[in-house]
Design a protein around this motif. Sequence first.
Motif, mmCIF file in Angstrom:
data_model
loop_
_atom_site.group_PDB
_atom_site.id
_atom_site.type_symbol
_atom_site.label_atom_id
_atom_site.label_comp_id
_atom_site.label_asym_id
_atom_site.label_seq_id
_atom_site.Cartn_x
_atom_site.Cartn_y
_atom_site.Cartn_z
ATOM 1 N N ARG A 70 0.847 -1.190 0.000
ATOM 2 C CA ARG A 70 0.000 0.000 0.000
ATOM 3 C C ARG A 70 0.886 1.244 0.000
ATOM 4 O O ARG A 70 1.923 1.283 0.666
ATOM 5 N N VAL A 71 0.471 2.255 -0.766
ATOM 6 C CA VAL A 71 1.166 3.544 -0.834
ATOM 7 C C VAL A 71 0.434 4.502 0.106
ATOM 8 O O VAL A 71 -0.724 4.821 -0.132
ATOM 9 N N PRO A 72 1.070 4.969 1.201
ATOM 10 C CA PRO A 72 0.384 5.891 2.122
ATOM 11 C C PRO A 72 0.222 7.292 1.521
ATOM 12 O O PRO A 72 0.741 7.568 0.432
ATOM 13 N N GLY A 126 -4.411 6.116 0.695
ATOM 14 C CA GLY A 126 -3.317 5.562 1.501
ATOM 15 C C GLY A 126 -3.769 4.438 2.415
ATOM 16 O O GLY A 126 -2.946 3.776 3.038
ATOM 17 N N ILE A 127 -5.090 4.256 2.530
ATOM 18 C CA ILE A 127 -5.646 3.162 3.341
ATOM 19 C C ILE A 127 -6.532 2.288 2.456
ATOM 20 O O ILE A 127 -6.266 1.111 2.249
ATOM 21 N N GLY A 131 -2.291 6.129 -2.006
ATOM 22 C CA GLY A 131 -2.343 7.565 -1.755
ATOM 23 C C GLY A 131 -1.222 8.335 -2.417
ATOM 24 O O GLY A 131 -0.799 8.010 -3.528
ATOM 25 N N GLY A 132 -0.714 9.355 -1.715
ATOM 26 C CA GLY A 132 0.110 10.371 -2.356
ATOM 27 C C GLY A 132 1.613 10.208 -2.312
ATOM 28 O O GLY A 132 2.326 11.073 -2.815
ATOM 29 N N TYR A 133 2.136 9.120 -1.733
ATOM 30 C CA TYR A 133 3.592 8.929 -1.714
ATOM 31 C C TYR A 133 4.025 8.315 -3.057
ATOM 32 O O TYR A 133 4.648 7.247 -3.105
#
Length: 348
Positions: A70-72, A126-127, A131-133
Motif C-alpha cells: 500500500r502507498v500511504p 493511503g488506506i 495515496g500520495g507517496y
Amino acid sequence: MATMRVAAKSEAAPMRVAQIPKPGGDFEIVEREIPTPGAGQVRIKIQACGVCHSDVLTKEGLWPGIEYPRVPGHEVAGIIDELGAGVSAWKKGQRVGVGWHGGHDGTCRECRRGDFNSCRNLTIPGISYDGGYQEYMAAPVEALIPIPDSLGDVEAAPLLCAGVTTYNSLRHSGAMPGDLVAVQGIGGLGHLGVQFASKFGYKVAAIGRGPENGALAKKLGASIYIDSQSTNAAQKLQKLGGAKVILATAPSSKAMSELIDGLGPNGKLLVVGATFDPIEVTPIQLISASRSLQGWNTGTPADSEDTLHFAELTGVRPMIETYPLERVDEAYARMMSGKAQFRVVLTM
Ligand SMILES: [Zn+2]
Ligand SMILES: [Zn+2]
C-alpha cells in the motif's frame, strides 16, 4: 526489483512509488505503471504530499482491512493530467488536492442526509487505495479539492488534513469572537490551530511543554502562552475565566485529561489529536459546569476548499520541512520524532 523489471517492459511509462510491503514493513521505492483513471476518477500528477501522523495506520497495519503493498499519503497536491470516463466538471491541467476524505458512496443513510463526512463506506487515500507517496494517483472526483493559484503545492498539502481538521473543528465549536480558546500542543496540528483561532477573533491561549515554543506561539497569534511543565495549565485557564474551547491537538490523553478543569461554564474539550489510550474525566467534572467532550473528524472536500480559501484570505500557512520522495524513510522518521517544525512534506 521484480516490480521494476515488469514495469520497464510494459508499454506504459513507469513511475516511482513509495510503498509499504506489509504491516510493520519498511518503505520500498519501486517502479510501477502509471495508473489509468477509472470511470468517475481523474489521474493526478502529484507535486507534493504531506506526511501525517495518521500514516502510521498504514505503516504499522493498525487500520483493519488494508491490502498490501500500500502507498500511504492523504495530503496530496498536484495537477489533473487525465480524465476518466464520465468526468466533466474537472479539467486537465487543473490544480487539485485530495485529503483524508477520499470518496463517499452517495447512497448510504448518512450520505442520503448530506452528511458525507460520516459516510458508512468512506474511502481514505493511503488506506482504502494508494495515496500520495508516489508520482501519479487515481482519485474519485468527489474527493477533489481545487487549489487556489496563490497557494503553492507544498503549502496546500498539509492544509488538506491538519489544516481542515483544526479549521473545521474550531469553526463548528460554538466559540464566538473574543472567547478564550486554548490550543493544546504546538505541533503539526497545533501551529495551524493557533493561527486559525487567532484569525477567527478568539483570545488564544497556546499550551506547550517547555518554554521553547512561547515566542513562536505568540508570533502565530496566541495572546497567552502557558508552559504546562512549569505551570498548572488548568488553573491558569481558570484564572483567565475558563476556556470556552480547548482544542486538544497533542496526542497525549494524559495531557488532555489534565486540562478538563480549565474549561469554563459550557466549555468543551475538542479532541483532534489521535491516540488509543483513554481520556480520564469524572462525571462531576462534566456536570459541575455543564462541560462537554467532543471528537472531530477532519471534514469533507468542500470543508477543505473552505480551509484553502480562508488561508488565502488571511495568510494562515503551515510551517513545513520538505523531503524528496526518495528520502521517504527520513521524512517519516522526522515526522514520528515529533521534532519537525511542523509538517513534513514529500515533493515529487
Ligand atoms: Zn492526516
Ligand atoms: Zn455514504
